[in-house]
Design a protein around this motif. Structure first.
Motif, PDB file in Angstrom:
ATOM      1  N   ALA A 218      28.130  39.737  20.454  1.00 16.96           N
ATOM      2  CA  ALA A 218      28.934  40.365  21.373  1.00 16.96           C
ATOM      3  C   ALA A 218      30.264  40.409  20.907  1.00 16.96           C
ATOM      4  O   ALA A 218      31.271  41.116  20.788  1.00 16.96           O
ATOM      5  CB  ALA A 218      28.994  40.119  22.945  1.00 16.96           C
ATOM      6  N   GLY A 240      37.573  43.307  26.904  1.00 17.72           N
ATOM      7  CA  GLY A 240      36.161  43.508  28.067  1.00 17.72           C
ATOM      8  C   GLY A 240      35.606  44.940  28.731  1.00 17.72           C
ATOM      9  O   GLY A 240      34.165  44.976  28.531  1.00 17.72           O
ATOM     10  N   VAL A 245      32.675  42.895  28.769  1.00 17.52           N
ATOM     11  CA  VAL A 245      32.500  41.573  28.930  1.00 17.52           C
ATOM     12  C   VAL A 245      33.774  41.133  29.923  1.00 17.52           C
ATOM     13  O   VAL A 245      34.256  42.075  30.403  1.00 17.52           O
ATOM     14  CB  VAL A 245      32.948  40.088  27.858  1.00 17.52           C
ATOM     15  CG1 VAL A 245      31.234  40.256  27.388  1.00 17.52           C
ATOM     16  CG2 VAL A 245      33.788  41.013  27.278  1.00 17.52           C
ATOM     17  N   SER A 246      33.450  40.400  30.626  1.00 19.67           N
ATOM     18  CA  SER A 246      34.437  39.859  32.085  1.00 19.67           C
ATOM     19  C   SER A 246      35.841  40.016  31.323  1.00 19.67           C
ATOM     20  O   SER A 246      36.591  39.503  30.288  1.00 19.67           O
ATOM     21  CB  SER A 246      34.216  38.649  32.878  1.00 19.67           C
ATOM     22  OG  SER A 246      34.684  37.345  31.760  1.00 19.67           O
ATOM     23  N   THR A 249      36.965  36.678  29.647  1.00 21.50           N
ATOM     24  CA  THR A 249      36.088  36.435  28.455  1.00 21.50           C
ATOM     25  C   THR A 249      36.968  37.602  27.337  1.00 21.50           C
ATOM     26  O   THR A 249      37.086  36.567  26.508  1.00 21.50           O
ATOM     27  CB  THR A 249      34.910  36.902  28.316  1.00 21.50           C
ATOM     28  OG1 THR A 249      34.301  35.887  29.413  1.00 21.50           O
ATOM     29  CG2 THR A 249      33.979  36.575  27.173  1.00 21.50           C
TER      30      THR A 249
END
Length: 412
Positions: A218, A240, A245-246, A249
């Motif tokens: 990722a 993100g 992804v958040s 993150t």
């Protein structure tokens, strides 16, 4: 590998003569170790490893330093954090100058330990990939790039005109190869294999060692997304969403890219300092060779036809400007400017309250229409707006108006 004279050579020599220690930071493979070995031949060199405890430096740092002696080069020192308290004790025990040369490629890890242990005892320099002048072998002997001459000459073209470029590689090949020293010398057919190896090593060593990344696949997609979004205003949460992804993150991963010198951000210039802090930064990928590899652009000819050509050129110009600001430390601000109406300047340099606009245009001739952003900038800031330029894909230096030059991408 061929050695390229670097603009920082005299700065580092002089700094080592007045300081007890030097720290040289920068991305992997920009030539940190090569530069230190060239400047200080015969000085003992130890390169640290993320797995092996080289010469017991981590298990018994005091004994290691006692055995090593001085002067010494401590390479990739972020892999031996236990050394920093021992270094502090040794530096405090004597007044001798020029004792340790440290290098590393993970800035926050290093700077945290430097600030905790070596603050006030060490000079810090950042080495980037090669500028145009460096890659042409024209940076030795104290030669200064055109931007340095311009700023030191009071920010006026009357005092410091750029020189015409010397023959070298064409623009598309230069962008496609990138500016890492090895990229500039490899036969063309090996350039992208080198870029692929660079990315793999970066992921497996720098990213894995820095921690906080559970999914390297990722993160590799995230790195490619950063290459695609270079030279654009950045909404951090956009990263993100694009790869699932958040936002937290994505924010952390962007911080990791900056920490490992793969990504830079230009803050927005606003007249109001609070708005500058809250505005959207423009993201700039560190190296166009790695960028074009991640964009899967297969050749210089493919880059010429690519819709990403303009963004890659703007990435190159922002990097070239950044590389030429080395003598000024933090005394020159580097910004971008954009209005709600769409007027923009790719690079704004601020020195002593004067704002110098620098645009990037990937075209071989500049005309009055290309000046509209600089004209809007001068209308907005009046007397605070100084001389500026459009860096373009052509080969001649010429005036666009009294205060604005057209400057070739490879001007010296």
């Amino acid at each position: 590998m061929e050695y390229f004279a670097r603009h920082l050579e005299n700065e580092i020599r002089e700094g080592f003569s007045v300081a007890k220690a030097i720290l040289l930071v920068g991305a992997r493979q920009v030539g940190k170790t090569t530069l230190l070995k060239h400047l200080f031949p015969g000085v003992k060199l130890v390169t640290f490893d993320p797995v092996m405890d080289v010469m017991g430096a981590r298990s018994d740092p005091d004994l290691f330093l006692e055995t090593l002696g001085t002067p010494a080069i401590l390479d990739e020192v972020q892999y031996a954090p236990e050394l920093f308290p021992a270094l502090k004790r040794r530096l405090d025990a004597g007044d001798g100058k020029g004792r340790y040369l440290l290098s590393g490629s993970q800035n926050p890890l290093l700077m945290k330990r430097v600030s905790e242990s070596l603050a006030g005892r060490i000079l810090v320099y950042e080495l980037e990939a090669c500028s145009v002048a460096e890659s042409l072998g024209l940076a030795g002997g104290g030669a200064k790039p055109w931007l340095v001459r311009f700023l030191e000459g009071g920010g006026s073209w009357e005092n410091a005109m750029p020189e015409r470029p010397r023959p070298g590689r064409g623009l598309m090949e230069t962008l496609w190869r990138g500016a890492l020293p090895e990229e500039t010398t490899l036969p063309l057919r090996f350039v992208k294999r080198h870029a692929a190896s660079y990315v793999r090593t970066y992921l497996e060593r720098d990213v894995r060692v820095a921690g906080g990344v559970g999914d390297l696949e990722a993160f590799s997609r995230f790195l490619a997304l950063a290459a695609a979004l270079s030279a654009q205003e950045i909404n951090h949460s956009q990263f993100g969403r694009e790869i699932g992804v958040s936002p937290a993150t994505a924010d952390r991963w962007l911080g990791l890219l900056k920490a490992t010198f793969q990504w830079h951000e230009l803050p927005p210039w606003k007249g109001n300092a609070i708005k500058r802090i809250s505005g959207k930064p423009k993201g700039i990928f560190a190296d166009t060779g790695i960028q074009t590899h991640l964009l899967r652009i297969s050749s210089p000819e493919a880059l010429l036809a690519s819709p990403s050509r303009g963004a890659v050129f703007e990435t190159f110009v922002a990097g070239e400007i950044r590389r030429q600001l080395y003598p000024f430390a933090d005394a020159v601000g580097h910004w971008h400017w954009r209005t709600n109406g769409g007027a923009e300047i790719d690079n704004v340099l601020e020195r002593d309250g004067v704002l110098h606009p620098f645009e990037a245009k990937c075209k071989d001739h500049i005309d009055a229409y290309d000046l509209r952003g600089i004209k809007a900038f001068r209308e907005t800031y009046g007397d605070a707006a100084g001389d500026g330029a459009i860096v373009y894909a052509g080969s001649e230096v010429y005036r666009l108006d009294r205060r604005t030059l057209a400057i070739p991408w490879n001007a010296l």
